[in-house]
Scaffold this motif. Structure first.
Motif, PDB file in Angstrom:
ATOM      1  N   UNK A  50     -64.527 -24.031-114.313  1.00 51.26           N
ATOM      2  CA  UNK A  50     -64.761 -25.524-115.104  1.00 51.26           C
ATOM      3  C   UNK A  50     -63.715 -26.249-114.664  1.00 51.26           C
ATOM      4  N   UNK A  51     -64.639 -27.935-115.299  1.00 51.58           N
ATOM      5  CA  UNK A  51     -63.668 -28.794-115.111  1.00 51.58           C
ATOM      6  C   UNK A  51     -62.245 -28.254-116.466  1.00 51.58           C
ATOM      7  N   UNK A  98     -55.824 -24.527-116.577  1.00 53.72           N
ATOM      8  CA  UNK A  98     -54.138 -23.612-116.307  1.00 53.72           C
ATOM      9  C   UNK A  98     -53.173 -24.668-115.547  1.00 53.72           C
ATOM     10  N   UNK A  99     -54.067 -26.554-115.649  1.00 53.81           N
ATOM     11  CA  UNK A  99     -52.953 -26.894-115.247  1.00 53.81           C
ATOM     12  C   UNK A  99     -51.844 -27.335-116.738  1.00 53.81           C
ATOM     13  N   UNK A 100     -52.812 -27.240-117.261  1.00 54.72           N
ATOM     14  CA  UNK A 100     -51.570 -27.173-118.336  1.00 54.72           C
ATOM     15  C   UNK A 100     -50.461 -26.221-118.854  1.00 54.72           C
ATOM     16  N   UNK A 101     -51.524 -25.104-119.188  1.00 57.10           N
ATOM     17  CA  UNK A 101     -50.696 -23.626-119.081  1.00 57.10           C
ATOM     18  C   UNK A 101     -49.372 -23.929-117.542  1.00 57.10           C
TER      19      UNK A 101
END
Length: 148
Positions: free
Chosen positions: A3-4, A10-13
């Motif tokens: 999901x978005x 994931x992008x934050x991690x």
């Protein structure tokens, strides 16, 4: 299926992991440099036995034009090196066919083979510091860093 919201997490991690890599501590840098210095621990260090720049005549009268000569003692051979304009000439004594490698601080490496008399010539494109490695069979010995 993602999901978005999953993609945002994931992008934050990934961004946090990238930030951690970018922030290398001084302690980590010092440890990395120390580990890198040990990469040649298997090489024996030759002892400096002669340096023409340290002769009394040079010390009293100042710089002497011409070649600079240095000598090193290895475990069972000596290395005599002379630097003159644009090249480094040397000889391994007693005479032996061997490999002689010039290593610069920048990591450039140039290897030549000494002839049956132990004589070799290395072109020098820049000033030191650099070091020489002599390989006789499986044995490798190195000079200290030179700035001739």
């Amino acid at each position: 299926m993602s999901t978005p919201q999953d993609d945002d997490q994931l992008m934050a991690l990934l961004a946090a992991a990238q930030q951690e890599v970018a922030e290398v501590s001084d302690t980590s840098r010092a440890a990395a440099r120390a580990a890198f210095a040990w990469r040649t621990i298997d090489e024996d260090l030759m002892q400096l036995t002669f340096d023409s720049r340290l002769q009394d005549e040079v010390l009293v009268r100042g710089s002497v034009e011409g070649a600079t000569v240095v000598g090193f003692q290895g475990a069972d051979f000596s290395l005599e090196v002379e630097r003159d304009t644009g090249e480094l000439m040397g000889q391994v004594v007693p005479a032996a066919k061997c490999r002689v490698t010039l290593v610069t601080r920048a990591g450039d490496v140039l290897t030549v083979h000494a002839d049956e008399t132990g004589f070799f010539v290395l072109p020098l494109s820049a000033d030191g510091p650099y070091r020489l490695r002599v390989q006789l069979g499986e044995r490798v010995e190195s000079t200290t860093w030179l700035d001739l």
